[in-house]
Design a protein around this motif. Structure first.
Motif, mmCIF file in Angstrom:
data_model
loop_
_atom_site.group_PDB
_atom_site.id
_atom_site.type_symbol
_atom_site.label_atom_id
_atom_site.label_comp_id
_atom_site.label_asym_id
_atom_site.label_seq_id
_atom_site.Cartn_x
_atom_site.Cartn_y
_atom_site.Cartn_z
ATOM 1 N N PHE A 174 36.809 9.661 19.887
ATOM 2 C CA PHE A 174 35.404 9.321 19.679
ATOM 3 C C PHE A 174 34.588 10.526 19.226
ATOM 4 C CE2 PHE A 174 36.890 6.179 22.796
ATOM 5 C CZ PHE A 174 36.562 5.011 22.132
ATOM 6 N N ILE A 175 34.798 11.663 19.867
ATOM 7 C CA ILE A 175 34.070 12.888 19.501
ATOM 8 C C ILE A 175 35.086 14.011 19.372
ATOM 9 C CG2 ILE A 175 32.293 14.551 20.141
ATOM 10 C CD1 ILE A 175 30.914 12.398 21.749
ATOM 11 N N SER A 176 35.362 14.400 18.150
ATOM 12 C CA SER A 176 36.379 15.432 17.914
ATOM 13 C C SER A 176 35.790 16.764 17.451
ATOM 14 C CB SER A 176 37.383 14.939 16.866
ATOM 15 O OG SER A 176 36.723 14.638 15.643
ATOM 16 N N ALA A 177 34.464 16.791 17.250
ATOM 17 C CA ALA A 177 33.813 17.992 16.722
ATOM 18 C C ALA A 177 34.059 19.196 17.631
ATOM 19 C CB ALA A 177 32.319 17.743 16.576
ATOM 20 N N LYS A 178 34.216 20.342 17.013
ATOM 21 C CA LYS A 178 34.456 21.594 17.746
ATOM 22 C C LYS A 178 33.305 22.564 17.527
ATOM 23 C CE LYS A 178 39.485 21.395 17.006
ATOM 24 N NZ LYS A 178 39.504 20.199 16.141
ATOM 25 N N GLY A 179 32.938 23.284 18.566
ATOM 26 C CA GLY A 179 32.002 24.390 18.453
ATOM 27 C C GLY A 179 30.624 24.003 17.962
ATOM 28 N N GLY A 180 30.010 24.937 17.214
ATOM 29 C CA GLY A 180 28.652 24.727 16.724
ATOM 30 C C GLY A 180 27.632 25.437 17.596
ATOM 31 N N TRP A 181 26.418 25.487 17.091
ATOM 32 C CA TRP A 181 25.351 26.216 17.793
ATOM 33 C C TRP A 181 25.044 25.628 19.156
ATOM 34 C CZ3 TRP A 181 21.144 23.639 19.519
ATOM 35 C CH2 TRP A 181 20.890 22.381 18.971
ATOM 36 N N SER A 190 34.055 19.147 23.401
ATOM 37 C CA SER A 190 35.018 20.142 22.926
ATOM 38 C C SER A 190 35.183 21.270 23.943
ATOM 39 C CB SER A 190 34.568 20.718 21.579
ATOM 40 O OG SER A 190 35.394 21.795 21.188
ATOM 41 N N ALA A 191 34.080 21.797 24.443
ATOM 42 C CA ALA A 191 34.136 22.875 25.436
ATOM 43 C C ALA A 191 34.831 22.416 26.709
ATOM 44 C CB ALA A 191 32.725 23.370 25.752
ATOM 45 N N HIS A 192 34.632 21.138 27.061
ATOM 46 C CA HIS A 192 35.268 20.648 28.283
ATOM 47 C C HIS A 192 36.740 20.314 28.060
ATOM 48 C CE1 HIS A 192 34.660 19.761 32.451
ATOM 49 N NE2 HIS A 192 35.309 18.610 32.338
ATOM 50 N N ARG A 193 37.112 19.990 26.823
ATOM 51 C CA ARG A 193 38.534 19.844 26.516
ATOM 52 C C ARG A 193 39.247 21.167 26.751
ATOM 53 N NH1 ARG A 193 36.663 16.483 22.100
ATOM 54 N NH2 ARG A 193 36.814 18.195 20.586
ATOM 55 N N VAL A 194 38.589 22.251 26.385
ATOM 56 C CA VAL A 194 39.135 23.585 26.644
ATOM 57 C C VAL A 194 39.347 23.772 28.144
ATOM 58 C CG1 VAL A 194 38.552 26.050 26.636
ATOM 59 C CG2 VAL A 194 38.224 24.677 24.566
ATOM 60 N N HIS A 195 38.369 23.384 28.920
ATOM 61 C CA HIS A 195 38.453 23.567 30.371
ATOM 62 C C HIS A 195 39.636 22.806 30.969
ATOM 63 C CE1 HIS A 195 37.157 24.239 34.479
ATOM 64 N NE2 HIS A 195 37.286 22.944 34.700
ATOM 65 N N GLU A 224 36.830 25.965 21.472
ATOM 66 C CA GLU A 224 38.082 25.341 21.064
ATOM 67 C C GLU A 224 38.490 25.915 19.707
ATOM 68 O OE1 GLU A 224 39.985 20.870 20.318
ATOM 69 O OE2 GLU A 224 37.900 21.100 20.985
ATOM 70 N N LEU A 225 39.712 26.405 19.624
ATOM 71 C CA LEU A 225 40.201 27.062 18.420
ATOM 72 C C LEU A 225 40.874 26.062 17.486
ATOM 73 C CD1 LEU A 225 41.783 30.165 20.200
ATOM 74 C CD2 LEU A 225 39.521 30.023 19.133
ATOM 75 N N GLU A 226 40.686 26.260 16.182
ATOM 76 C CA GLU A 226 41.277 25.363 15.196
ATOM 77 C C GLU A 226 42.800 25.356 15.283
ATOM 78 O OE1 GLU A 226 39.950 23.233 13.212
ATOM 79 O OE2 GLU A 226 37.827 23.721 13.489
ATOM 80 N N GLN A 227 43.390 26.525 15.575
ATOM 81 C CA GLN A 227 44.841 26.652 15.570
ATOM 82 C C GLN A 227 45.479 26.384 16.935
ATOM 83 O OE1 GLN A 227 42.540 29.013 15.452
ATOM 84 N NE2 GLN A 227 43.371 31.086 15.697
ATOM 85 N N LEU A 295 46.018 35.378 23.585
ATOM 86 C CA LEU A 295 45.086 35.860 22.570
ATOM 87 C C LEU A 295 45.739 36.907 21.673
ATOM 88 C CD1 LEU A 295 41.801 36.123 24.678
ATOM 89 C CD2 LEU A 295 42.155 34.652 22.683
ATOM 90 N N GLU A 296 46.567 37.751 22.264
ATOM 91 C CA GLU A 296 47.270 38.769 21.487
ATOM 92 C C GLU A 296 48.254 38.127 20.508
ATOM 93 O OE1 GLU A 296 48.050 42.332 19.930
ATOM 94 O OE2 GLU A 296 46.510 41.918 21.452
ATOM 95 N N LYS A 297 48.954 37.070 20.956
ATOM 96 C CA LYS A 297 49.881 36.350 20.083
ATOM 97 C C LYS A 297 49.141 35.688 18.931
ATOM 98 C CE LYS A 297 53.508 35.336 23.486
ATOM 99 N NZ LYS A 297 54.199 34.263 24.241
ATOM 100 N N LEU A 298 47.975 35.089 19.236
ATOM 101 C CA LEU A 298 47.184 34.456 18.180
ATOM 102 C C LEU A 298 46.689 35.486 17.179
ATOM 103 C CD1 LEU A 298 45.030 31.860 20.176
ATOM 104 C CD2 LEU A 298 46.798 31.345 18.482
ATOM 105 N N LYS A 299 46.268 36.636 17.694
ATOM 106 C CA LYS A 299 45.780 37.711 16.828
ATOM 107 C C LYS A 299 46.889 38.202 15.908
ATOM 108 C CE LYS A 299 43.526 42.240 17.058
ATOM 109 N NZ LYS A 299 43.036 43.309 17.965
ATOM 110 N N THR A 300 48.082 38.381 16.475
ATOM 111 C CA THR A 300 49.230 38.835 15.687
ATOM 112 C C THR A 300 49.613 37.808 14.625
ATOM 113 O OG1 THR A 300 50.089 40.071 17.591
ATOM 114 C CG2 THR A 300 51.644 39.581 15.810
ATOM 115 N N SER A 301 49.587 36.526 15.044
ATOM 116 C CA SER A 301 49.919 35.441 14.124
ATOM 117 C C SER A 301 48.940 35.353 12.971
ATOM 118 C CB SER A 301 49.959 34.113 14.885
ATOM 119 O OG SER A 301 50.200 33.042 14.006
ATOM 120 N N ASN A 302 47.656 35.549 13.259
ATOM 121 C CA ASN A 302 46.621 35.476 12.221
ATOM 122 C C ASN A 302 46.697 36.643 11.243
ATOM 123 O OD1 ASN A 302 45.569 33.114 13.282
ATOM 124 N ND2 ASN A 302 44.051 34.159 14.538
ATOM 125 N N ASN A 303 47.241 37.781 11.703
ATOM 126 C CA ASN A 303 47.321 38.972 10.865
ATOM 127 C C ASN A 303 48.562 38.984 9.977
ATOM 128 O OD1 ASN A 303 44.926 40.035 11.830
ATOM 129 N ND2 ASN A 303 45.916 41.190 13.476
#
Length: 304
Positions: A174-181, A190-195, A224-227, A295-303
């Protein structure tokens, strides 16, 4: 008396909105084959009734305490509109603190952790609770009358906040939007899906019920991260989120085993008050370590 009638009227409206929303979402998800099992939803509702059982006895006691605290209140705040806003803000701050303790103190995690055993996100998850919830949840409201907030005001604020909290659990269909102001100020679905996620990068984040600025202020917010698609449930794979008895008891059984086998009184106490993951052998591994590694793995993967 007018405030009492208002409370009773609003309480009925809250209950109707709550039940109507849960039923409609569940029907739509079933019809569209967007959930894997109806058993999880049934366990959510049964856990709600299990959580309610002690309140049949304790509701009057807790309300009586609130009235007694209000009689000895520290301040005379009245019922002006800005006092309602202040009440809501302090309620949400208390919710944040109690919620934080529910994740960071193992005894309290045995209570709150029941809520996190759900393996799919839907509105019924909002009511998945523990029989021992009465040891933790009332502190969201119990102390506010001592500061000078009318008990009926507190209960109405609690009802509004619970409705907001209900819709944070809406299925991503129903609501899949992530992030935003908006996440600078408010907790979103989205923030609660993270939780509710057991992904290491998301562990122990986003404790607010209505407002996210407490998490931003205290450094516990994670968008919530895209990846990184959230996977719901608990890291303990032995827990079956569709088994009511296991959901209600397994965390206590594990705690009892650790306390019973701990070699010293200090270790036994630490199993009660330290965060989940602590052990007396090597100190264990906590959520912040899992997060840092992820977070370190994600950073390495993105680089790469």
């Amino acid at each position: 008396m007018n405030l009492t009638l208002l409370f009773e009227e609003m309480q009925g409206k809250f209950a109707f909105i709550f039940l109507f929303s849960v039923v409609i979402e569940w029907l739509v998800l079933v019809i569209n084959h967007k959930i894997n099992s109806n058993k999880g939803g049934l366990v959510n509702l049964l856990s709600y009734f299990v959580e309610l059982l002690p309140y049949f006895v304790l509701d009057v006691f807790f309300f009586g305490l609130m009235v007694w605290f209000y009689h000895y209140r520290l301040f005379d705040l009245g019922n002006a509109w800005y006092i309602w806003i202040l009440c809501y803000l302090l309620y949400d701050l208390l919710f944040y603190i109690i919620h934080y303790l529910g994740h960071r103190v193992r005894f309290f995690w045995c209570i709150h952790g029941v809520h996190h055993t759900a393996e799919e996100m839907k509105l019924t998850v909002a009511v998945r609770g523990s029989f021992f919830g009465f040891l933790l949840t009332p502190h969201n409201t119990l102390w506010l009358p001592l500061l000078g907030f009318d008990p009926f005001m507190v209960l109405i604020v609690d009802g509004i906040a619970k409705i907001y909290g209900l819709f944070e659990h809406v299925n991503e269909h129903f609501i899949s939007a992530k992030g935003g102001w908006i996440e600078k100020l408010f907790i979103t679905p989205s923030a609660h899906r993270v939780h509710h996620s057991k992904n290491h990068v998301y562990l122990d984040r986003n404790y607010g019920e209505t407002f996210s600025f407490w998490d931003h202020l205290f450094g516990t917010f994670q968008k919530e991260l895209e990846q990184e698609t959230p996977t719901y449930g608990m890291m303990d794979d032995k827990i079956d989120g569709t088994n009511l008895w296991q959901v209600q008891t397994i965390l206590w059984k594990e705690l009892w085993h650790d306390v019973k086998t701990a070699p010293s009184f200090k270790d036994k106490l630490n199993y009660l008050i330290k965060p989940p993951g602590w052990n007396h052998v090597d100190g264990g591994k906590f959520a912040e370590e899992f997060r840092a590694e992820a977070l370190e793995k994600l950073k390495t993967s993105n680089n790469q």
